[in-house]
Enzyme design. Sequence first.
Site, PDB file in Angstrom:
ATOM      1  N   PRO A 184      32.577  44.819  41.874  1.00 41.26           N
ATOM      2  CA  PRO A 184      33.687  44.295  42.375  1.00 41.26           C
ATOM      3  C   PRO A 184      33.683  42.750  42.780  1.00 41.26           C
ATOM      4  O   PRO A 184      32.646  42.249  43.648  1.00 41.26           O
ATOM      5  CB  PRO A 184      33.971  45.241  43.644  1.00 41.26           C
ATOM      6  CG  PRO A 184      33.031  46.215  43.477  1.00 41.26           C
ATOM      7  CD  PRO A 184      32.074  45.693  42.733  1.00 41.26           C
ATOM      8  N   GLU A 185      34.328  42.092  41.994  1.00 39.70           N
ATOM      9  CA  GLU A 185      34.304  40.614  42.277  1.00 39.70           C
ATOM     10  C   GLU A 185      35.772  40.253  42.960  1.00 39.70           C
ATOM     11  O   GLU A 185      36.466  41.384  43.097  1.00 39.70           O
ATOM     12  CB  GLU A 185      34.260  39.688  41.136  1.00 39.70           C
ATOM     13  CG  GLU A 185      32.755  40.049  40.616  1.00 39.70           C
ATOM     14  CD  GLU A 185      32.266  39.149  39.504  1.00 39.70           C
ATOM     15  OE1 GLU A 185      32.521  37.899  39.369  1.00 39.70           O
ATOM     16  OE2 GLU A 185      31.505  39.655  38.468  1.00 39.70           O
TER      17      GLU A 185
ATOM     18  N   ARG B 239      20.106  35.380  39.693  1.00 41.82           N
ATOM     19  CA  ARG B 239      20.898  36.698  39.054  1.00 41.82           C
ATOM     20  C   ARG B 239      20.659  36.273  37.602  1.00 41.82           C
ATOM     21  O   ARG B 239      20.787  34.918  37.157  1.00 41.82           O
ATOM     22  CB  ARG B 239      22.368  36.680  39.431  1.00 41.82           C
ATOM     23  CG  ARG B 239      22.609  37.149  40.740  1.00 41.82           C
ATOM     24  CD  ARG B 239      22.017  38.393  40.817  1.00 41.82           C
ATOM     25  NE  ARG B 239      22.142  39.270  41.891  1.00 41.82           N
ATOM     26  CZ  ARG B 239      21.176  39.574  42.685  1.00 41.82           C
ATOM     27  NH1 ARG B 239      19.994  39.285  42.090  1.00 41.82           N
ATOM     28  NH2 ARG B 239      20.986  40.010  43.790  1.00 41.82           N
TER      29      ARG B 239
ATOM     30  N   LYS C 137      35.961  38.371  48.212  1.00 41.84           N
ATOM     31  CA  LYS C 137      35.669  39.883  48.099  1.00 41.84           C
ATOM     32  C   LYS C 137      35.943  40.667  49.381  1.00 41.84           C
ATOM     33  O   LYS C 137      35.719  41.737  49.356  1.00 41.84           O
ATOM     34  CB  LYS C 137      34.145  40.205  47.636  1.00 41.84           C
ATOM     35  CG  LYS C 137      33.847  39.184  46.342  1.00 41.84           C
ATOM     36  CD  LYS C 137      32.604  39.013  46.136  1.00 41.84           C
ATOM     37  CE  LYS C 137      31.896  38.101  44.990  1.00 41.84           C
ATOM     38  NZ  LYS C 137      30.515  38.278  44.833  1.00 41.84           N
TER      39      LYS C 137
END
Length: 261
Positions: free
Chosen positions: A2-3, A251, A55
């Site tokens: 979920p972004e 990341r 978010k």
Amino acid sequence: MPEVLEVELARRGVADLLSGAVVRRVLRTDDLVVGPGVDDLITGAEIESLDRRGKQLVIVTDRGRVGVHFGMTGRWLVDDVSTIGELAYGSGNDHPRWDRWVLEVEPADGRGPVRLRLHDPRRLGRVVLEPDIGRLGPDALRLTRRQLAAVLARRMAPVKAVLLDQEAIAGLGNMLADEVLWWSGVDPRRAARSLNDDEVAALHSAIKRRLPVMLRRGGSHTGVLSPDARRADMPCPRDGAPLMRATIGGRTTVWCSAHQR
DNA sequence: GCCCTTGTTACGCC
DNA sequence: AGGCGTAACAAGGG
């Protein structure tokens, strides 16, 4: 995962159903995911609206505000229906044992009670009272070029890391950050501050153009650098040059060795 | 059975 | 003080 796009889809997916609805009871709760006081406040509350910043989803009730963050694998289910498609890196099914917060809700249209399920296999989602959205940066879907330029100008960190920083810009996650950098032709390793005006404009343009397209397609996994593309060692879809992989901003980052400079 | 995945937070360093 | 990098967490999937 979920972004901003998934959270906006989640918001739209239940906004009409929940507007004016009354929460009858909490059917299930997980203390790791659901913070203290949330269940007491929500039980019997009337939901007025659903808000969002980045978010962070906010349930506005007549008794206070409840923040819902979907973490990496969270999403809404209403009864047995998902409000968005499958998540990249999600579990692929809806087993009830992964429900972390389940509300019995009485919608205003008189259809009778429904179950609103926060489904989150990995339990990185969070539900809190009065979420602090003041620290979040401007929302990625409403970001102006001026705001982007100001944020980048004061940071020496790699531009990829700044795009992921929710206090700089709210809503971009790992896939969207790589996606907009790919479209704008900017190397993710570049110091944010080193981007010139044209590069900032290109990055802003990518954010403004690509996010709505991916929103219509169903989420952050629908871009050029989709999860499948990230895994397979495929060539750049634009110019055929090798795609690079490295950890940037903590990341996994994928970018084109040729056109991103 | 090990390692990968990501959003957020905690923490060490400079 | 505050920016930056890294590790930790969670746990299913490959």
